[in-house]
Enzyme design. Structure first.
Site, mmCIF file in Angstrom:
data_model
loop_
_atom_site.group_PDB
_atom_site.id
_atom_site.type_symbol
_atom_site.label_atom_id
_atom_site.label_comp_id
_atom_site.label_asym_id
_atom_site.label_seq_id
_atom_site.Cartn_x
_atom_site.Cartn_y
_atom_site.Cartn_z
ATOM 1 N N GLU A 64 2.157 1.581 -3.897
ATOM 2 C CA GLU A 64 1.134 1.728 -4.290
ATOM 3 C C GLU A 64 0.832 3.924 -3.724
ATOM 4 O OE1 GLU A 64 -2.655 0.764 -3.758
ATOM 5 O OE2 GLU A 64 -3.913 1.112 -5.563
ATOM 6 N N LYS A 82 -15.898 -9.259 7.797
ATOM 7 C CA LYS A 82 -14.763 -10.670 7.380
ATOM 8 C C LYS A 82 -15.269 -11.527 6.423
ATOM 9 C CE LYS A 82 -10.906 -8.375 7.958
ATOM 10 N NZ LYS A 82 -10.137 -7.721 6.407
ATOM 11 N N CYS A 121 -10.399 -2.052 14.592
ATOM 12 C CA CYS A 121 -11.374 -3.151 14.264
ATOM 13 C C CYS A 121 -11.392 -3.928 16.029
ATOM 14 C CB CYS A 121 -9.408 -3.784 13.552
ATOM 15 S SG CYS A 121 -9.512 -3.353 12.236
ATOM 16 N N GLU A 177 -15.838 -10.686 3.115
ATOM 17 C CA GLU A 177 -15.144 -10.777 2.614
ATOM 18 C C GLU A 177 -14.867 -11.450 1.792
ATOM 19 O OE1 GLU A 177 -11.542 -9.199 4.310
ATOM 20 O OE2 GLU A 177 -11.102 -7.777 2.654
ATOM 21 N N GLU A 198 -14.672 -13.022 -5.706
ATOM 22 C CA GLU A 198 -12.971 -12.567 -7.039
ATOM 23 C C GLU A 198 -11.918 -13.040 -5.884
ATOM 24 O OE1 GLU A 198 -15.252 -10.129 -5.812
ATOM 25 O OE2 GLU A 198 -14.203 -8.448 -5.013
ATOM 26 N N CYS A 215 -8.853 -2.125 4.131
ATOM 27 C CA CYS A 215 -8.605 -3.045 4.771
ATOM 28 C C CYS A 215 -9.419 -3.769 5.322
ATOM 29 C CB CYS A 215 -8.139 -2.730 5.963
ATOM 30 S SG CYS A 215 -5.784 -2.285 5.480
ATOM 31 N N GLU A 270 0.998 -1.622 0.041
ATOM 32 C CA GLU A 270 -0.228 -0.025 0.378
ATOM 33 C C GLU A 270 0.883 1.248 0.045
ATOM 34 O OE1 GLU A 270 -4.190 -0.210 2.280
ATOM 35 O OE2 GLU A 270 -3.111 0.960 3.397
ATOM 36 N N SER A 281 -7.481 2.207 -2.180
ATOM 37 C CA SER A 281 -6.360 1.013 -2.594
ATOM 38 C C SER A 281 -6.318 -0.251 -3.135
ATOM 39 C CB SER A 281 -5.193 0.583 -1.616
ATOM 40 O OG SER A 281 -4.537 -0.347 -1.340
#
Lengths: 165, 584
Positions: B281, B357, B514, B360, B365, B298, B278, B318
């Site tokens: 990036e 999560k 989190c 996710e 994908e 994240c 990241e 990102s």
């Protein structure tokens, strides 16, 4: 689930959508204007299907869950289109003690729908009201604003036939 | 100040205080159920009824403000009887399946019934029934256990600014649900799970994955690896009676081994990796005129929210996968190869403080290893249940170390668990890369720490930077950190309208980051969040390595496998794309 098979898109005209957008735009900046907005939308379109509720939510910048919360709370908001003929059945005390429930049951059976619904052919819708101020005539119903009194279940069929032609 | 008497005790509190809060200052606890200070003060449940001299009838203490000379009795026979009757009436419309309810022991209704000495069912009658909603991978909604307290409604609307649920219908038919009583997977719910944390009963719970994880562990043909998120280690102890914020990393590792996991790894390893990818990036975007501000990716609740509400801003995100998904992709490629294990036999589990999560890891994908990258996600609560189920007590276990190579990590990765942590970790690395200097002891970027909703800071770069960073010489880099989706939306409105001054933004969906996630122990509140944040930074301070680019295992990973950040392999395994969900 109400309005599950929503086909309202086809039933609402372009003019109605434009009118709805104008209603929403008018109320946009006033907090707490949702109920008023829903009133005017229903007056304009006749009912409040999913697509209309979503458009109102988007326009007012509030969650759709909040719009539906109000729509599903108040009996006067309907998510279904009204029928060509609107039947109001009085279940006020005076009518009730004279057998309004059997009158209501007969109407429901004859048309094949429940109170709050609209028949598939769009001909009739039934709703229940509390008192029409015609207690002396109870049990009483009104169809498209015209009152029919002193009813018994066997009088229902001939009345409905008049509207069925 | 206002003077009043509660149970004969004279007290004096600020004007505008409610009776329930005034009583608390005097050490008097009034039972309550729907009440959440500052968030849900609506008197919906009627459990907090008290007697006020001169008032008509009993009053709800959560909505009634104190008045001069007020005389309150919280324990008069009338008040006690009324409160008990209220709870009995709530119970009359509640299933009696405490024995098999996942919230048993942590259910506030159960606790109240116990405290009030309710030993028989006072009222039996018709009970409302609505279908369970198991449509999402994250959250299960069981309206039959709902007591209509509206805490979930309040937290979703007021804390998160989403409003995915509200009360629908009227009277006995009332149900807390999304619009049109749709299943939650067809709504804009972010799956953050803050509603689960505040639900007093078992009406909102995480979707349980313990069964499938046990099956994998018990399957001798499976090689079961587990990764643990940074925020789990400062919260799991609470499930075993420890102080909030207690750091239980080693004990947790020991417990996971006892449960039968073949390898115990750390998401912190891929958190370090995330910083490298990241950070690179960010620099790439800054140097090549790419889309800025760049926003962290994240937090899967934040990502889903962004896809629904800012579908036009997805190119600001990102492209880095979250540490969980980076881990998953590497476990079935790099690790499988290194350890000589058939990737098809690897079952990859993660322990997360998060319900989103679970969503996710099911994104279609997330299969870049050629397999489902992460097979199952357990929340902190589910891990605690598995530990208890095995007859283990975390307190009794001797700390153990993570397995190599995915067990090696730095302090920069630990702080991913707290709001501002990803930003701080990135700064530690990016600053050193750009300037080519060592930050030495000055690693603490305290401006991005803490519970303030939106934090900002800037760093002035030196006037003369060496190539290729000379373009950035003298630039004042500006950063923002937002936690809760409501705060995120404020930041995003500026991004959307091009009025954002920032280069880099960190967003975490949950309050506190989190450590306050929707998968954390029940009872997560402001104070516990603060204590877990303290535990997080203490863990960072205790580590020798505190910068992601110092992680030797990450370096080895690049040398052996990935070659370079943002390289071909990285793009294949560690980066992703997003879906515009604004039409949902």
């Amino acid at each position: 689930m109400p309005c599950a098979e929503c086909t309202c898109k086809d039933k609402i005209t372009k003019e109605q959508w434009e009118g709805l957008d104008a209603v929403v735009a008018k109320h946009k900046s006033t907090r707490g204007s949702l109920i008023q907005c829903l009133h005017e939308a229903q007056e304009l379109i006749g009912f409040l299907p999913i697509e209309v509720q979503k458009r109102i939510a988007d326009g007012l910048g509030i969650p759709v869950a909040d719009v539906y919360s109000v729509v599903s709370f108040y009996a006067l908001f309907s998510t279904q289109p009204k029928g060509e003929h609107e039947i109001s059945v009085c279940l006020g005390t005076a009518c009730y003690v004279r057998g309004a429930d059997s009158v209501l049951n007969e109407i429901q059976d004859q048309i094949g729908i429940k109170a709050g619904e609209t028949s598939k052919d769009g001909k009739f819708s039934i709703n229940v009201v509390r008192c029409m101020g015609a207690c002396g005539l109870g049990p009483v119903i009104s169809i498209d604003g015209q009152t029919h009194g002193r009813l018994k279940s066997d009088k229902i069929k001939p009345i409905l036939e008049k509207y069925n032609s | 100040m206002v003077n009043l008497t509660i149970n004969g005790k004279s007290i004096s509190v600020l004007e505008g205080t409610t009776i329930i809060e005034a009583a608390r200052t005097a050490g008097i606890r009034i039972p309550s159920l729907c009440y959440m200070k500052g968030i849900n003060e609506i008197g919906a449940c009627r459990v907090c009824l008290v007697e006020v001299e001169g008032a008509r009838g009993l009053v709800t203490s959560c909505t009634t403000k104190v008045a001069e000379g007020m005389v309150v009795r919280t324990n008069s026979p009338a008040a006690k009887q009324a409160r008990k009757a209220v709870v009995e009436l709530i119970i009359s419309n509640h299933p009696y399946d405490c024995l098999k309810c996942v919230r048993s022991g942590k259910c506030e209704l159960q606790q109240l019934a116990n405290d009030m000495g309710i030993r028989e069912i006072a009222y039996e009658g018709e009970r409302a029934h609505h279908e369970q909603d198991k449509s999402t991978f994250s959250i299960v909604r069981d309206p039959d256990k709902c007591i209509l307290c509206r805490r979930c409604v309040a937290v979703c609307a007021k804390v998160q600014g989403v409003g995915a649920v509200n009360t629908q219908g009227r009277g006995f038919e009332t149900v807390v649900a999304p619009e049109f009583e749709l299943p939650m997977n067809s709504t804009s719910c972010a799956m953050c799970g803050q509603c689960v944390l505040v639900c007093p009963t078992g009406a909102l719970t995480e979707r349980d994955s313990t069964g499938e994880v046990w099956r994998a562990i018990n399957d001798p043909a499976k090689h079961v690896v587990v990764q643990t998120a940074p925020a789990v280690r400062v919260a799991l102890g609470e499930e075993f009676g420890m102080e909030p914020g207690s750091l239980v990393t080693g004990k947790m590792v020991a417990a996971l081994r006892r449960l039968g996991f073949d390898k115990v790894f750390d998401t912190d390893f891929t958190a370090d990796l995330t910083i490298i990818e990241e950070g690179t990036e960010l620099l790439h975007r800054a140097l090549s005129g790419g889309k800025l501000p760049m926003i962290t990716s994240c937090s899967p609740g934040w990502i889903k929210y962004c896809e629904h509400y800012y579908g036009d801003c997805l190119d600001h995100l990102s492209t880095c996968k979250s540490p969980q998904q980076m881990f998953g992709a590497l476990a079935k490629t790099y690790y499988a190869k290194k350890a000589g294990i058939d990737p098809g036999s690897i079952y990859s589990v993660s322990v997360m403080p998060c319900t989103a999560k679970k969503f996710e890891c099911e994104r279609p994908e997330m299969v870049s290893s050629g397999f489902k990258d992460v097979d199952a996600v357990l929340t902190t609560r589910e891990l605690a249940r598995m530990i208890r189920e095995s007859g283990l007590d975390l307190n009794e276990l001797e700390p153990e170390e993570y397995d190599a190579p995915f067990g090696i990590s730095t302090g920069a990765a630990v702080i991913f668990g707290a709001t501002g942590g990803v930003m701080e970790a990135a700064l530690r690395t990016v600053y050193e890369i750009i300037t080519g200097t060592d930050l030495g002891e000055n690693l603490d970027f305290v401006d991005v720490r803490g519970m303030e909703g939106i934090k900002q800071m800037s760093v002035k770069l030196p006037e003369k930077l060496a190539a290729p960073y000379d373009k950035l010489s003298g630039l004042e880099l500006k950063f923002a950190v937002a936690h809760t989706l409501k705060n995120a939306s404020q930041v995003m409105d500026m991004v959307r309208s091009n009025t954002s001054p920032w280069h880099f933004i960190e967003v975490m969906a949950c309050p506190g980051g989190c450590i306050g996630g929707g998968g954390q122990p029940i009872g997560t509140d402001y104070d516990r969040r603060v204590m877990r944040i303290e535990g997080t930074y203490a863990a960072d301070r205790s580590l020798k390595m505190r910068k992601s680019h110092d992680n030797p295992a990450v370096r080895e990973l690049y040398n052996d496998y990935l070659i370079e950040p943002l390289g071909h392999k990285s793009h294949e395994l560690l980066h992703t794309h997003y879906e515009d969900r604004s039409q949902v």
